[in-house]
Design a protein around this motif. Structure first.
Motif, PDB file in Angstrom:
ATOM      1  N   ALA A 222       0.823  -1.212   0.000  1.00  0.00           N
ATOM      2  CA  ALA A 222       0.000   0.000   0.000  1.00  0.00           C
ATOM      3  C   ALA A 222       0.855   1.259   0.000  1.00  0.00           C
ATOM      4  CB  ALA A 222      -0.949  -0.013   1.192  1.00  0.00           C
ATOM      5  N   ASN A 223       2.064   1.187   0.564  1.00  0.00           N
ATOM      6  CA  ASN A 223       2.938   2.371   0.582  1.00  0.00           C
ATOM      7  C   ASN A 223       3.346   2.803  -0.822  1.00  0.00           C
ATOM      8  OD1 ASN A 223       2.950   2.672   3.368  1.00  0.00           O
ATOM      9  ND2 ASN A 223       4.681   1.294   3.641  1.00  0.00           N
ATOM     10  N   ASP A 224       3.382   1.849  -1.768  1.00  0.00           N
ATOM     11  CA  ASP A 224       3.763   2.180  -3.142  1.00  0.00           C
ATOM     12  C   ASP A 224       2.694   2.985  -3.862  1.00  0.00           C
ATOM     13  OD1 ASP A 224       6.323   0.764  -3.242  1.00  0.00           O
ATOM     14  OD2 ASP A 224       5.118  -1.051  -3.070  1.00  0.00           O
ATOM     15  N   LEU A 225       1.516   3.044  -3.272  1.00  0.00           N
ATOM     16  CA  LEU A 225       0.405   3.754  -3.901  1.00  0.00           C
ATOM     17  C   LEU A 225       0.617   5.264  -3.947  1.00  0.00           C
ATOM     18  CD1 LEU A 225      -2.725   3.093  -4.730  1.00  0.00           C
ATOM     19  CD2 LEU A 225      -3.204   4.083  -2.490  1.00  0.00           C
ATOM     20  N   ARG A 226       1.336   5.800  -2.991  1.00  0.00           N
ATOM     21  CA  ARG A 226       1.363   7.243  -2.806  1.00  0.00           C
ATOM     22  C   ARG A 226       2.065   7.995  -3.927  1.00  0.00           C
ATOM     23  NH1 ARG A 226       2.922   6.853   3.605  1.00  0.00           N
ATOM     24  NH2 ARG A 226       1.022   5.718   4.234  1.00  0.00           N
ATOM     25  N   LEU A 227       3.074   7.385  -4.520  1.00  0.00           N
ATOM     26  CA  LEU A 227       3.786   8.064  -5.596  1.00  0.00           C
ATOM     27  C   LEU A 227       2.900   8.247  -6.833  1.00  0.00           C
ATOM     28  CD1 LEU A 227       6.454   9.344  -6.491  1.00  0.00           C
ATOM     29  CD2 LEU A 227       7.186   7.076  -7.263  1.00  0.00           C
ATOM     30  N   PRO A 228       2.290   7.176  -7.376  1.00  0.00           N
ATOM     31  CA  PRO A 228       1.395   7.416  -8.519  1.00  0.00           C
ATOM     32  C   PRO A 228       0.198   8.281  -8.151  1.00  0.00           C
ATOM     33  CG  PRO A 228       1.242   5.132  -7.779  1.00  0.00           C
ATOM     34  CD  PRO A 228       2.424   5.731  -7.085  1.00  0.00           C
ATOM     35  N   LEU A 229      -0.322   8.149  -6.941  1.00  0.00           N
ATOM     36  CA  LEU A 229      -1.463   8.963  -6.529  1.00  0.00           C
ATOM     37  C   LEU A 229      -1.122  10.447  -6.609  1.00  0.00           C
ATOM     38  CD1 LEU A 229      -3.908   8.326  -3.642  1.00  0.00           C
ATOM     39  CD2 LEU A 229      -2.758  10.527  -3.751  1.00  0.00           C
ATOM     40  N   ARG A 230       0.044  10.797  -6.096  1.00  0.00           N
ATOM     41  CA  ARG A 230       0.438  12.204  -6.091  1.00  0.00           C
ATOM     42  C   ARG A 230       0.565  12.760  -7.502  1.00  0.00           C
ATOM     43  NH1 ARG A 230       6.131  14.539  -3.595  1.00  0.00           N
ATOM     44  NH2 ARG A 230       5.363  16.643  -3.121  1.00  0.00           N
ATOM     45  N   TRP A 231       1.226  11.996  -8.378  1.00  0.00           N
ATOM     46  CA  TRP A 231       1.500  12.533  -9.703  1.00  0.00           C
ATOM     47  C   TRP A 231       0.280  12.498 -10.608  1.00  0.00           C
ATOM     48  CZ3 TRP A 231       4.862  15.822 -11.259  1.00  0.00           C
ATOM     49  CH2 TRP A 231       6.024  16.000 -10.499  1.00  0.00           C
ATOM     50  N   ILE A 232      -0.579  11.534 -10.426  1.00  0.00           N
ATOM     51  CA  ILE A 232      -1.835  11.547 -11.178  1.00  0.00           C
ATOM     52  C   ILE A 232      -2.660  12.761 -10.770  1.00  0.00           C
ATOM     53  CG2 ILE A 232      -4.055  10.364 -11.447  1.00  0.00           C
ATOM     54  CD1 ILE A 232      -2.467   7.730 -11.374  1.00  0.00           C
TER      55      ILE A 232
END
Length: 350
Positions: A222-232
């Motif tokens: 779940a921690n890997d979610l934050r990078l794409p979430l931010r840039w999207i």
């Protein structure tokens, strides 16, 4: 509940798209099970540039000679006989999948140079694929190669593929650009029909006993979610191209967040490797439960509502949030640093 979305000009029954990993999508039986479980589309395993080079020259020596002389050595890839799908088998797999399934089939090409594999894109289109995902994977270890050279190579590759085929092209990129927003815009201008955020490079490890460098499989969390979430969230509304998220989806709540940021689809892989193909049904049930609880009628109503252009606090996605995060820590006697208030990871209705 209406879960329909559009991606790459295709109408999908759901934003949940199983992707890429060979154990998931290299078997027709698995593809059928994923369709039955509610997949909106399927991204097939990647066909590697190295496979196409070997297929063209039919000499393994040209791949293996000197392969240990540079960091991104070809030994990081499986030996040719261990590849799940060779070039001709890959085309057969596309044809078989299209004949057996009713959902879109997206092929994947993994490479970095505008070589012969670009021409192979036409064969993929002729085999019936609905779209192609260019999986740009390159570790730039040569200090004489500039970032500008690498970026130009990627754009040249995209333009070459676009010139070769008429089906939509998605580009799966890494976050390692000095100006990601600018590079995203350049991909958009070069004709990318979608950007998939983000590619995760497999990091090698060292066996100190056998003195070997070995690849290490890594399932996302779940921690890997934050990078794409931010840039999207940052790119939504600023580009013509579709935005897709990959990496970190574990629960329906994760899908909700990415749709709110502006994603058209969320690719899922690691969670299905952990829990099985039918776990896709669980993700859909959780997504529907949240939408119903919050009185949404469709995923389209949800999309982009928390992107930067619509967020009540646009600075939350940029540097200002860094200071807020640091200030959220406090010292607790006997316990060290803790967050105040604590993080609550879940928000799905029971």
């Amino acid at each position: 509940m209406d879960l329909h979305t559009t991606y790459l000009g295709l109408t999908l029954r759901s934003p949940l798209v199983p992707s890429a990993a060979a154990p998931l999508t290299s078997s027709l039986d698995h593809l059928r099970r994923l369709e039955d479980a509610g997949a909106g589309a399927i991204v097939l395993p990647s066909l590697f540039e190295e496979q196409l080079v070997q297929d063209s020259f039919e000499l393994h020596h040209h791949l293996s000679h000197g392969r240990d002389s540079y960091p991104e050595a070809l030994t990081y890839f499986p030996e040719p006989e261990a590849f799940r799908l060779g070039p001709e088998h890959y085309l057969d797999h596309i044809r078989t999948a299209k004949a057996a399934l009713s959902i879109p089939i997206i092929a994947s090409l993994n490479g970095y140079s505008p070589g012969g594999w670009v021409e192979y894109a036409r064969s993929i289109q002729e085999a019936g694929a609905d779209a192609i995902e260019l999986n740009l994977y390159f570790v730039p270890s040569d200090p004489d190669i500039s970032g500008l050279d690498i970026e130009q190579s990627f754009l040249t590759t995209l333009r070459a593929v676009k010139a070769e085929v008429s089906i939509p092209i998605a580009v799966k990129i890494s976050p390692y650009f000095s100006s990601l927003a600018n590079m995203a815009q350049r991909f958009d201008e070069a004709g990318a029909d979608a950007l998939v955020l983000f590619n995760r490079f497999m990091q090698p490890d060292i066996d100190p006993i056998e003195l070997e460098v070995r690849p290490v499989p890594y399932l996302s969390s779940a921690n890997d979610l934050r990078l794409p979430l931010r840039w999207i969230a940052l790119l939504y509304g600023r580009l013509e191209t579709d935005l897709a998220a990959t990496g970190g989806v574990q629960h329906g709540a994760d899908v909700v967040k990415l749709l709110m940021a502006g994603a058209k689809i969320t690719q899922v892989c690691s969670v299905l490797l952990r829990h099985g193909l039918e776990h896709l049904r669980v993700l859909e049930r959780e997504l529907v439960a949240w939408l119903e609880a919050q009185e949404y009628n469709s995923v389209e109503e949800l999309r982009g509502v928390m992107s930067q252009v619509h967020c009540p606090d646009p600075s939350a996605y940029e540097r200002a949030q860094y200071l807020k995060t640091l200030q959220s820590f406090r010292v607790d006697a006997g316990h060290g640093l803790i967050l105040d208030p604590p993080i609550h990871s879940g928000f799905l209705p029971s």
